[in-house]
Design a protein around this motif. Structure first.
Motif, PDB file in Angstrom:
ATOM      1  N   ARG A  24      13.171   3.161  -5.485  1.00  0.00           N
ATOM      2  CA  ARG A  24      13.847   3.534  -6.721  1.00  0.00           C
ATOM      3  C   ARG A  24      13.706   2.441  -7.782  1.00  0.00           C
ATOM      4  N   PHE A  25      13.869   1.182  -7.359  1.00  0.00           N
ATOM      5  CA  PHE A  25      13.750   0.060  -8.282  1.00  0.00           C
ATOM      6  C   PHE A  25      12.352   0.026  -8.900  1.00  0.00           C
ATOM      7  N   LEU A  26      11.329   0.178  -8.078  1.00  0.00           N
ATOM      8  CA  LEU A  26       9.958   0.153  -8.576  1.00  0.00           C
ATOM      9  C   LEU A  26       9.696   1.330  -9.510  1.00  0.00           C
ATOM     10  N   ARG A  27      10.208   2.500  -9.178  1.00  0.00           N
ATOM     11  CA  ARG A  27      10.024   3.676 -10.020  1.00  0.00           C
ATOM     12  C   ARG A  27      10.656   3.465 -11.389  1.00  0.00           C
TER      13      ARG A  27
ATOM     14  N   ASN B   6       0.833  -1.206   0.000  1.00  0.00           N
ATOM     15  CA  ASN B   6       0.000   0.000   0.000  1.00  0.00           C
ATOM     16  C   ASN B   6       0.864   1.251   0.000  1.00  0.00           C
ATOM     17  N   TRP B   7       1.888   1.275   0.821  1.00  0.00           N
ATOM     18  CA  TRP B   7       2.757   2.437   0.943  1.00  0.00           C
ATOM     19  C   TRP B   7       3.505   2.722  -0.364  1.00  0.00           C
ATOM     20  N   LEU B   8       3.953   1.653  -1.032  1.00  0.00           N
ATOM     21  CA  LEU B   8       4.738   1.804  -2.260  1.00  0.00           C
ATOM     22  C   LEU B   8       3.889   1.725  -3.526  1.00  0.00           C
ATOM     23  N   SER B   9       2.587   1.525  -3.386  1.00  0.00           N
ATOM     24  CA  SER B   9       1.665   1.408  -4.521  1.00  0.00           C
ATOM     25  C   SER B   9       2.131   0.353  -5.521  1.00  0.00           C
ATOM     26  N   CYS B  10       2.331  -0.861  -5.011  1.00  0.00           N
ATOM     27  CA  CYS B  10       2.767  -1.954  -5.872  1.00  0.00           C
ATOM     28  C   CYS B  10       2.052  -3.235  -5.465  1.00  0.00           C
ATOM     29  N   SER B  11       2.156  -4.230  -6.317  1.00  0.00           N
ATOM     30  CA  SER B  11       1.571  -5.530  -5.995  1.00  0.00           C
ATOM     31  C   SER B  11       2.549  -6.305  -5.115  1.00  0.00           C
ATOM     32  N   GLU B  12       2.052  -7.392  -4.513  1.00  0.00           N
ATOM     33  CA  GLU B  12       2.917  -8.231  -3.694  1.00  0.00           C
ATOM     34  C   GLU B  12       4.019  -8.857  -4.541  1.00  0.00           C
TER      35      GLU B  12
ATOM     36  N   GLU C  53       7.978  -8.375  -3.836  1.00  0.00           N
ATOM     37  CA  GLU C  53       8.866  -9.524  -3.640  1.00  0.00           C
ATOM     38  C   GLU C  53      10.012  -9.509  -4.648  1.00  0.00           C
ATOM     39  N   HIS C  54       9.714  -9.176  -5.907  1.00  0.00           N
ATOM     40  CA  HIS C  54      10.756  -9.105  -6.933  1.00  0.00           C
ATOM     41  C   HIS C  54      11.771  -8.015  -6.586  1.00  0.00           C
ATOM     42  N   ALA C  55      11.294  -6.855  -6.196  1.00  0.00           N
ATOM     43  CA  ALA C  55      12.179  -5.738  -5.870  1.00  0.00           C
ATOM     44  C   ALA C  55      13.069  -6.071  -4.674  1.00  0.00           C
ATOM     45  N   VAL C  56      12.497  -6.655  -3.629  1.00  0.00           N
ATOM     46  CA  VAL C  56      13.274  -7.012  -2.437  1.00  0.00           C
ATOM     47  C   VAL C  56      14.320  -8.071  -2.788  1.00  0.00           C
ATOM     48  N   THR C  57      13.949  -9.021  -3.621  1.00  0.00           N
ATOM     49  CA  THR C  57      14.899 -10.048  -4.042  1.00  0.00           C
ATOM     50  C   THR C  57      16.038  -9.425  -4.831  1.00  0.00           C
TER      51      THR C  57
END
Length: 60
Positions: A53-56, A28-34, A38-42
């Motif tokens: 930054r990765f999500l952006r 919710n905070w980052l406006s992304c799906s689970e 998970e992909h970004a954290v990995t």
């Protein structure tokens, strides 16, 4: 972000994928799906700034 009072200050600044409520809060905070979270954290680790930054960049 974390509601777990057992975590130190440094741990509260990291993205944790468990428990589920914390994963949902980060989504919710980052406006992304689970899956995106998970992909970004990995890929970049648990630091919220790096994940943001990765999500952006992934959305460009």
């Amino acid at each position: 972000m974390s509601e777990d009072s057992n975590k130190s200050g440094a741990e509260q600044l990291l993205i944790h994928l468990e428990p589920e409520w914390e994963r949902r809060n980060w989504c919710n905070w980052l406006s992304c799906s689970e899956a995106e979270l998970e992909h970004a954290v990995t890929y970049v680790g648990h630091d919220p700034d790096n994940v943001r930054r990765f999500l952006r960049q992934a959305r460009i």
